[in-house]
Design a protein around this motif. Structure first.
Motif, mmCIF file in Angstrom:
data_model
loop_
_atom_site.group_PDB
_atom_site.id
_atom_site.type_symbol
_atom_site.label_atom_id
_atom_site.label_comp_id
_atom_site.label_asym_id
_atom_site.label_seq_id
_atom_site.Cartn_x
_atom_site.Cartn_y
_atom_site.Cartn_z
ATOM 1 N N VAL A 85 -8.100 -28.330 14.575
ATOM 2 C CA VAL A 85 -8.331 -29.745 14.885
ATOM 3 C C VAL A 85 -7.523 -30.120 16.121
ATOM 4 C CG1 VAL A 85 -8.222 -32.115 14.039
ATOM 5 C CG2 VAL A 85 -8.658 -30.237 12.434
ATOM 6 N N SER A 138 -16.708 -33.522 14.060
ATOM 7 C CA SER A 138 -16.375 -32.392 13.198
ATOM 8 C C SER A 138 -17.520 -31.381 13.183
ATOM 9 C CB SER A 138 -16.080 -32.871 11.775
ATOM 10 O OG SER A 138 -15.803 -31.779 10.930
ATOM 11 N N VAL A 174 -13.057 -31.112 15.551
ATOM 12 C CA VAL A 174 -12.830 -30.052 14.559
ATOM 13 C C VAL A 174 -13.747 -28.893 14.896
ATOM 14 C CG1 VAL A 174 -12.835 -29.438 12.111
ATOM 15 C CG2 VAL A 174 -12.313 -31.800 12.803
#
Length: 291
Positions: free
Chosen positions: A285, A131, A160
């Protein structure tokens, strides 16, 4: 999250100012997790739907920060363990403390590593969470190849990426000129284009080059309006303080003075006292599978 939309990045620092900066980053990441809880819950619920039997038992959080992703995924996958990997010893220490408080210390192992130097020796895993971390890597294609090798066949990689940095202020804010926050982000973007060239990348082609099959892609937009989580003011303050540290010489004296008042004032003009804050941001995402 390594939800790092303010980026601790892949770097080593060992002096008092850096330790203070890391402490501020830990606070910011924890506030981000608290205010953006609904987003994180939605993302991890979606991942849970996409994960097939057997469910993930070993998770790698790549650029873990204070463990937002690792802890959220451990809540979704109750039989899983997590490896939290980050370059910052201080953030990993903070993460271990949170794991103890949450009662999952026995399910979390930390690994300190600078991925620009070498991939660490870790066992194969079933799920990798990356992420807001890939864009910090000097060679993301190499990292994606390493992730592919670290995953069991059938394992998932979740990437992400930031579409827009969080914004909090009314658009008409600014002395004589509305749009203060927009100008702040525009000024920062000039420097980031050189310092973080992969920021905002579309990772589809890189995932395909590394051998992954892209299972799904989904945008997540956040637009929080009052009533807001109690910590929103502190989150906005910490975010703007980090932005402010990079704006000297990039904005007018009036804009910088207004920003300083917002961040530091305990009066009605200070950000902690404002009742017109919002939280607006967007992320994309990708979920990819190793065949």
């Amino acid at each position: 999250m390594g939800n790092i939309h303010h980026h601790h990045g892949q770097h080593q620092q060992h002096h008092p100012a850096a330790e203070t900066d890391e402490a501020a980053m830990a606070e910011l990441l924890d506030l981000d997790a608290e205010v953006m809880h609904s987003y994180l819950s939605e993302v991890t619920a979606w991942i849970q739907e996409l994960a097939t039997d057997p469910l993930p038992r070993r998770i790698l959080d790549l650029g873990s920060g204070t463990g937002t992703g690792a802890f959220a995924l451990l809540e979704r996958f109750e039989r899983a363990d997590a490896i939290a990997l980050d370059v910052s010893a201080q953030l990993l220490d903070h993460l271990r403390g949170k794991a103890r408080v949450l009662g999952v210390a026995d399910r979390v192992r930390t690994v300190q590593a600078d991925l620009d130097a070498a991939w660490p020796a870790i066992d194969t895993v079933d799920l990798v969470w990356a992420s807001l971390s890939l864009h910090h890597m000097a060679d993301p294609d190499r990292i994606l190849t390493e992730v592919f090798a670290a995953l069991h066949p059938g394992g998932l990689l979740v990437v992400v990426e930031m579409d827009s940095f969080p914004r909090f202020l009314p658009d008409d804010l600014g002395i004589g000129r509305p749009g203060l926050e927009a100008r702040c982000h525009a000024a920062l973007a000039e420097g980031r284009a050189a310092d973080i060239p992969h920021l905002g990348s579309d990772w589809r082609s890189g995932l395909s080059r590394a051998g992954f099959t892209i299972e799904a892609e989904r945008p997540f937009a956040t637009d929080l309006t009052p009533p807001l989580p109690a910590s929103t003011g502190r989150y906005a303050q910490a975010s703007l303080r980090r932005i402010r540290s990079n704006l000297d010489g990039r904005m007018s004296a009036d804009d910088l003075a207004t920003l300083d008042t917002l961040i530091d004032s305990d009066g009605p003009d200070g950000i902690l006292r404002r009742d017109d804050l919002t939280v607006r941001t967007a992320r994309t995402v990708w979920v990819a599978r190793r065949p």
